[in-house]
Design an enzyme around this catalytic site. Structure first.
Site, PDB file in Angstrom:
ATOM      1  CB  VAL A 365      -1.017   0.010   1.175  1.00  9.98           C
ATOM      2  CG1 VAL A 365      -2.056  -1.103   0.996  1.00  9.98           C
ATOM      3  CG2 VAL A 365      -0.328  -0.115   2.515  1.00  9.98           C
ATOM      4  CD  GLU A 366       2.710   4.544   2.953  1.00  9.70           C
ATOM      5  OE1 GLU A 366       3.905   4.905   3.091  1.00  9.70           O
ATOM      6  OE2 GLU A 366       1.843   4.736   3.811  1.00  9.70           O
ATOM      7  CG  ASN A 367       7.568   0.364  -3.666  1.00 11.70           C
ATOM      8  OD1 ASN A 367       7.678   0.053  -4.855  1.00 11.70           O
ATOM      9  ND2 ASN A 367       8.604   0.428  -2.862  1.00 11.70           N
TER      10      ASN A 367
END
Ligand code: BG6
Length: 471
Positions: A365-367
């Site tokens: 959900v974040e990168n």
């Protein structure tokens, strides 16, 4: 790649909105945060009153996400917009209406909203009056905030994330959990009690969501950094094992297995730490673990760790490792300007690791990568970002296709520039450039960076075309 794979992006609204005290919003811990510059970085901190003015540009920003072909968009609902003080009974209608419009708009664009229920946005009053999540009353305020949201968005939002980077609450207590270390408490005591309180909060949120909307899918989330041993010296391997347990696995073990793991109980026992943890709280944690649908995590970098040669006592050795600030560099991984080490294979390693341990669907959900960028003649040629994403998406595809890992989706951080967790606009993450710098708000106009067109192509080809052929 599965046809329904959720390609998209994620944003923390508190870092993007501005709209300072508009429509009844209260101050929150991010508004209040006094930041210290990262090592070697010239501080250029911004106020949160305007940020990138997403509060007034959200529709235009979501249009741009739709243009990129987003299938999913993760955003947070700023707690202090819904509950300006945090301990009032009635929610702020204007706050709820604002996010409902955002959800409806996403749905109208065929974008699946993924909603984070707390992301650095606890009402400041809850920190000042109650000392945040160290106080169990705050758990109840949080659950009531969650209920307000889910009651309102029931049937519209399918994916919820209970708590952004819940494991970092003990490492960045003010920003993540609204907590200051009390004078009479040791760091380790705080570590233990806060870990438990946050897990109770998570569990109660899961139960509340499932109770209101049984169709909703709920995930627990951590900020993930895998720790490698600096050398093959056995003491260093032990150090990395300990660091991974306490930093990464602890929160997920509790969420997925429904009880405190033995290494954490032992950590407390070895230090004579007593915690407040009732039978009914234990039950909540167990029951919530049965209902958890997926594991979400952010991934930016890996780190390395080693033992401390000069410390003989094992407790002291562990405490030193836990709060290690030596910042050793991995010679095999390049770093960005902020020293964040780029390690795409670390993402594949993490996916395999989590799946083998938990056997639950995983959601990235974040990168993404923060880069100091300039707008030149209306263009930003961010090839460095494209290369970062090419490598990480390739690693994820290997994990899915070669290693057989079940991944729900990939959300890039971030669709659009915003203020970093250190309140910096210079550390830009977006596919979309926002025209402002730290001193001058300029016109806040949005510009598509080169990576915008590249990611559009990636999504359009369902991840098969990663080539950088954009002019
Ligand atoms: C994650 C947070 O830890 O990292 C985000 O969830 C944050 O809110 C992101 O922006 C990148 O970190 P930073 O410090 O570069 O903003």
């Amino acid at each position: 790649m599965k046809k329904d794979f959720l390609w998209g992006g994620a944003l923390s609204n508190v870092q993007a909105e501005g709209g300072y005290l508009e429509d009844g919003k209260g101050l929150n811990v991010y508004d209040n945060l006094t930041v210290t510059p990262e090592k070697g970085i010239e501080p250029q901190f911004c106020k949160t009153n305007i940020a990138v003015d997403h509060y007034h540009h959200w529709q235009e920003d979501i249009d741009l996400m739709a243009e990129m072909g987003f299938k999913a968009y993760r955003f947070s609902i700023v707690w202090s917009r819904i509950n300006p003080l945090g301990d009032e009974e009635e929610p702020n209608e204007k706050g709820l209406a604002f996010y409902e419009r955002m959800v409806d708009y996403c749905l109208s664009k065929n974008i699946e909203p993924v909603v984070s229920l707390v992301h650095f946005d606890m009402p400041l009053h809850l920190m000042e009056e109650y000392n945040g999540f160290l106080n169990k009353k705050v758990i109840e305020f949080y659950v009531s905030h969650v209920r307000h949201i889910v009651n309102r968005l029931k049937g519209k939002v399918k994916y919820y994330i209970t708590y952004n980077e819940i494991n970092l609450g003990v490492f960045m207590p003010e920003l993540v959990a609204g907590v200051r270390l009390p004078e009479n408490m040791s760091q380790e005591q705080l570590f233990a009690q806060l870990t438990i309180n946050l897990q109770i909060a998570h569990a109660k949120a899961v139960l509340a969501i499932k109770n209101i909307d049984p169709e909703a899918k709920v995930g627990g989330m951590i900020g993930h950094t895998p720790f490698y041993a600096a050398t093959c010296k056995p003491e260093d391997v032990l150090a990395s094992q300990f660091q991974n347990q306490m930093h990464n696995y602890l929160a997920l073990d509790i969420m997925c297995f429904g009880r405190l793991p033995h290494y954490f109980l032992q950590f407390m026992k070895n230090r004579n730490i007593n915690v407040e943890y009732s039978e009914s709280e234990k039950e909540n944690i167990y029951n919530a673990s049965r209902l958890l649908d997926y594991i979400a995590f952010s991934y930016y970098q890996s780190a390395i760790t080693s033992s401390f040669n000069d410390i003989q006592d094992i407790n002291k050795q562990e405490d030193a490792i836990l709060y290690d600030k030596r910042g050793y560099k991995n010679p095999y991984c390049p770093a960005n300007e902020w020293g964040w080490q780029i390690d795409a294979n670390g993402l594949r390693y993490s996916l395999i690791d989590f799946y083998s341990r938990y056997h639950k669907p995983l959601f990235i959900v974040e990168n993404g990568i923060g880069i100091d960028e300039k707008l030149i003649n209306g263009k930003v040629y961010d090839d460095e970002r494209i290369i970062y994403y090419q490598k990480h998406i390739t690693a994820m595809k290997e994990a899915i296709e070669h290693d057989g890992i079940d991944v729900i989706g990939y959300l890039a951080w971030s669709p659009i520039d915003f203020l970093s967790s250190h309140k910096e606009i210079r550390k830009r993450y977006g596919f979309i450039y926002v025209n402002r710098d730290y001193k001058d708000l300029k016109d806040l106009k949005r510009y598509r960076k080169k990576s915008f067109y590249w990611y559009q192509k990636v999504i359009h080809s369902n991840g098969t075309n990663l080539e950088n052929t954009i002019d």
